[in-house]
Design a protein around this motif. Sequence first.
Motif, short mmCIF file in Angstrom:
data_model
loop_
_atom_site.label_atom_id
_atom_site.label_comp_id
_atom_site.label_asym_id
_atom_site.label_seq_id
_atom_site.Cartn_x
_atom_site.Cartn_y
_atom_site.Cartn_z
N UNK A 1 15.07 -7.46 -1.78
CA UNK A 1 15.04 -8.04 -3.13
C UNK A 1 13.75 -8.85 -3.33
N UNK A 2 13.36 -9.62 -2.32
CA UNK A 2 12.15 -10.46 -2.45
C UNK A 2 10.90 -9.60 -2.57
N UNK A 3 10.85 -8.51 -1.79
CA UNK A 3 9.67 -7.64 -1.84
C UNK A 3 9.54 -7.03 -3.23
N UNK A 4 10.65 -6.57 -3.78
CA UNK A 4 10.63 -5.99 -5.13
C UNK A 4 10.19 -7.06 -6.14
N UNK A 5 10.75 -8.25 -6.00
CA UNK A 5 10.42 -9.33 -6.93
C UNK A 5 8.94 -9.72 -6.82
N UNK A 6 8.46 -9.84 -5.59
CA UNK A 6 7.06 -10.20 -5.33
C UNK A 6 6.14 -9.15 -5.95
N UNK A 7 6.52 -7.88 -5.76
CA UNK A 7 5.70 -6.78 -6.31
C UNK A 7 5.64 -6.87 -7.84
N UNK A 8 6.79 -7.13 -8.45
CA UNK A 8 6.81 -7.21 -9.93
C UNK A 8 5.99 -8.40 -10.42
N UNK A 9 6.09 -9.55 -9.69
CA UNK A 9 5.31 -10.73 -10.09
C UNK A 9 3.81 -10.45 -9.97
N UNK A 10 3.39 -9.79 -8.88
CA UNK A 10 1.97 -9.48 -8.70
C UNK A 10 1.48 -8.58 -9.83
N UNK A 11 2.34 -7.62 -10.18
CA UNK A 11 2.00 -6.70 -11.27
C UNK A 11 1.85 -7.48 -12.57
N UNK B 1 -2.32 -7.73 -11.19
CA UNK B 1 -2.81 -7.03 -10.00
C UNK B 1 -2.29 -5.59 -10.00
N UNK B 2 -3.03 -4.74 -9.29
CA UNK B 2 -2.73 -3.32 -9.28
C UNK B 2 -1.80 -3.01 -8.10
N UNK B 3 -0.49 -3.06 -8.36
CA UNK B 3 0.49 -2.85 -7.29
C UNK B 3 0.74 -1.35 -7.12
N UNK B 4 0.62 -0.88 -5.88
CA UNK B 4 0.83 0.55 -5.61
C UNK B 4 2.32 0.85 -5.54
N UNK B 5 2.64 2.12 -5.74
CA UNK B 5 4.03 2.55 -5.59
C UNK B 5 4.68 2.87 -6.93
N UNK B 6 5.97 3.16 -6.84
CA UNK B 6 6.71 3.67 -7.99
C UNK B 6 7.39 2.52 -8.74
N UNK B 7 6.99 2.24 -9.99
CA UNK B 7 7.60 1.13 -10.72
C UNK B 7 9.10 1.32 -10.95
N UNK B 8 9.56 2.58 -10.93
CA UNK B 8 10.99 2.84 -11.18
C UNK B 8 11.87 2.16 -10.12
N UNK B 9 11.37 2.08 -8.89
CA UNK B 9 12.15 1.41 -7.84
C UNK B 9 11.58 0.00 -7.56
N UNK B 10 10.88 -0.55 -8.53
CA UNK B 10 10.20 -1.84 -8.34
C UNK B 10 9.24 -1.78 -7.16
N UNK B 11 8.57 -0.70 -7.02
CA UNK B 11 7.43 -0.48 -6.12
C UNK B 11 7.76 -0.32 -4.64
N UNK B 12 8.89 -0.86 -4.18
CA UNK B 12 9.14 -0.81 -2.74
C UNK B 12 10.62 -0.79 -2.42
N UNK B 13 10.94 -0.17 -1.29
CA UNK B 13 12.32 -0.21 -0.78
C UNK B 13 12.35 -0.90 0.57
N UNK B 14 11.21 -1.49 0.97
CA UNK B 14 11.11 -2.13 2.28
C UNK B 14 10.66 -3.58 2.11
N UNK B 15 10.12 -4.13 3.20
CA UNK B 15 9.58 -5.49 3.15
C UNK B 15 8.14 -5.50 2.66
N UNK B 16 7.54 -4.29 2.47
CA UNK B 16 6.11 -4.23 2.21
C UNK B 16 5.76 -4.11 0.73
N UNK B 17 4.62 -4.65 0.39
CA UNK B 17 4.04 -4.53 -0.95
C UNK B 17 2.56 -4.19 -0.75
#
Lengths: 882, 125
Positions: A742-752, A756-772
């Motif tokens: 949950x935090x990784x997804x939230x962090x990714x959305x906040x960076x976006x 910032x240019x967050x890589x990955x698929x926005x449909x899944x909030x960019x990540x399904x792991x701990x990584x952004x």
Amino acid sequence: MGELKRTQLYDVHVNSGATMVDFGGWEMPVQYPTGIVAEHLYTRHACSLFDVSHMGRLLIEGPDRVAFLQHVLTSNVDALDLNMAQYCIIPDEDGSAVDDAYLYCFNEDNLLLVVNASNTDKDLVHLNKYLKDYNCTITNITADYASIAVQGPKSKDMLTQLAGGVALTEPVKNALNTLTMEGREVLIAKTGYTGEPLGYEVFIKSCDAQWMWNRLIELGAKPAGLGARDTLRLEAGMPLYGHEMGVDPDGNNMPIFAVPLARFAVSFAPQKGNYVGREHLAVQYEAFKRINNRDFSDLAALPRRIMPITLLDKGVMRGGMTIYKGDKQVGWTTSGTMVPYYVAEGEGLQSVILDETAKRSIGLCYIDSDTLKDDIVEVDVRGKRLKAVIPQMHMSVMAPPFARPLLYRPTEEQKAVVVDDNTPKAITLLTKALENHRWRQQRCVNLIPSENTPSRAVQMLCASDPAFRYAEHKKVKAFYDSDIFYYQGTKFIDEVEQKLVEQMRRYLGCREVETRVISGQMSNAATFSALVDWKNRLDRKHDAKRLGYVLNNHIIKGGHLSAQPMGALKDYIAVDPVTERHAVVNFPVCADNIYKIDVEETKKVIEKYRPELIIFGKSMVLHKEPVAAIRKFVDEQNIPTTIMYDMAHVLGLIGDSFQKPFEEGAEIVTGSTHKTFFGSQRGVIGVNYKKDELKYGLWETIESRAFPGSVSNHHLGSQLGLLMAAYEMNQFKAEYQKAIVDSAKHFAKCLKAEGLNVAGDPVIDYTETHQVIVSVGYGVGPEVAERLEQNNIIVNYQATPDEEGFTASGALRMGVSEMVRFGFTFDDFAKLASLMADCILRNKDISEDVAKLRSEHLEMQYCFKGEEFDAALEGLVAELGV
Amino acid sequence: MNYPAELKYSKSHEWVKMEGDVAVIGITDFAQDALGDVVFVNLPSVGDSVTAGAAFGDVESVKAVSDLVSPVSGEIVEVNEALADAPEVFNSDPYGSWIIKVSGITDTEELLDAAAYEAFCAEEA
């Protein structure tokens, strides 16, 4: 010059003020008004265009085209994949070169051979001599297509603009693609003759030549002529036919193996058969091997070789000058001039290329084969003997996006160690360690996804007594597979290991666990070693057969180093005799998401290669791996294989929030225990084989390849710490794992949201792991990562799947695990994202804000607390004297 | 291309300017253009004697090397040492980049005036 041939771009050159010369029967630009030096430098720091339309383009068509080319080229044409090119030499019967060439496979119907302009007619006569035995044709299509070399660090950006933003080719040398640029078909190759790490050669229909040239000039490229092309290739150490290949000044044919590139361009693969010149090349190759082992007893087949040469005295070398060692002539220069370069300042990755330029006098030479690097020689420069040296190389292409000149530095003698009183050094070490500990633990936000801070209990246990002990043990059949220890004093650690195995079985969800491996890399190495041993268990009288094929994630696509031939797989992977390359294939990735495995394409690869080992897992990981889908497929297709999941990065995420590898069908799970897991730095291997299964034997082999195969002392203190970590994980995993994802997804959305240019698929909030993953711009990853470190944020720079390597990294890889463990909330990650945007986008100093944010989170979560636990822990702490 | 009227020229593309009885010698605009980027110069020493029509040094561009031919016989009294470190000035300022000064002149090649030299160059090109 009326009878000379002209390229499709002749008018453009003349209108640009080029000086035109006769080059191999073509009227070509040798330089433009700015001159060779400016053109050379512009290629190195920006991008130059070279008209290479004069080069011979020969199309080979027909069913026997591969067999024909296997017979008339030195290279292994079977190893040439679709959309790849290879360097090759056209050999003569005596093992000398008729020409050197490049072979391109743009489609499945034909092959394109590009040869030197001045040799085209001679090559055609030579090739046609052998054509009659083969059902294929050679068509000279030189006039139908123009060819432009687009070379330099900005070439990728310029061509990508013309291509409307699509990826040009795979980011590896010799990769090809067919693209549409502004409505025109362009064949593009990641090749070149300048040594630029970023450089392309494009083939376009003759009618589109001027359009392409002019569009690239509009985008900032500048024209460069044959003069700069020669100084650039000389600096890069690349051979030119007629200088480094062909006939030497005494009139003798130079052997092909005299050129260093021959090692890669010449193949003796069985399917090539007895090709033109093969016997002589085989003799040369034997000499080449002897010479490289410094056995100079028989140089007959390879008396001299091409080497770089650097003038130490003032002056300029040209091709054809005599080289002496004392009174003895040892060879000739083959090419030489004064070459400009940009001066660099500083060391390593932080070195800065300045605007200041300088020149150096370098060349290539054909010199006695017993010459070694650092040998000093003399060159007869028009009657004067000038001192010169043989350097390792003139330039390195290994740090894209820039070619780096290597100025000659003599090998330094190591200074003798001075013996003095080490007390002050010891005190300094303690002081600095304390400083570092405080910085990393109190002021730094650590976002390295491979790291975590273990709890105080884990840390204390790691430091306690078993830390200095041995506990070798092995199951012995004579005692019904009881573990037998070789030393006394091991009863406590024996109990610890048994409990750790039990906890890890529960955690991984499998039957058997090995915990003695001390790193994730060792987990993989022990597993690969066991797979080889198991494969060869019924035949011990021959060399063990290695693994092949193996299916894994390519390192550029996020694959884990420990599962690559360059990592732990190296000694265990076979070489495919047909392609002469490691028997590894990679998971195809989705066209619209390069971070995700394409399951349907993967099935095709599995059917084609029938890999005996499938390795899931990545170090740049945003998605779940499709273990269940692939398990189902190989079971349905009855493909005998072993499915392994290298969970190094995601070991701490096993569960409902991520994946359950064994339930999904993995047979073996390896991992490191300190990334998302809570542990000390170790490895672990789990398998799910039942005792009555055939493959249980593989498990027993894994155990024996752990001990005695990999470790003797296996760092007992950290094993003790890992048991505590496993208790913590099994107790707190549900909340921790959910918080991580949950935090990784939230962090990714906040960076976006911060721009910032967050890589990955926005449909899944960019990540399904701990990584952004955040893209910060091609090649600037290292600089941005360094800036963040100065502001107390630790990340690692990362090459994305379309970048060339770590020096070209344009992204940051981050993980939230350590900060989640220190209690970062959604609000904290939002604050952090805002600070990072200030630092990355606006270059603001955020160091104190970051330190303050971190200092508010010093208490570790997801670990045991309470009076009784604390009392027991402090008892141990007191005894350790902490 | 520039051919200053006050200078004399040799067919091997050097210019000569007489300052009293001292000959100041350099290479012409045509020569530097034909050479391309000049990257190195081999200079003689003060006190060396030079012979009309013979080489006294050489100049190297990225592409090629070219002898420096003295249009006069005599003794070198001054050498423009600054050229060794900045040979690129041959390209940017050929007539400001004198190479040697020669005195005690005993012999002189047949030299052309600006117009004749320009015509000679046009033929060579």
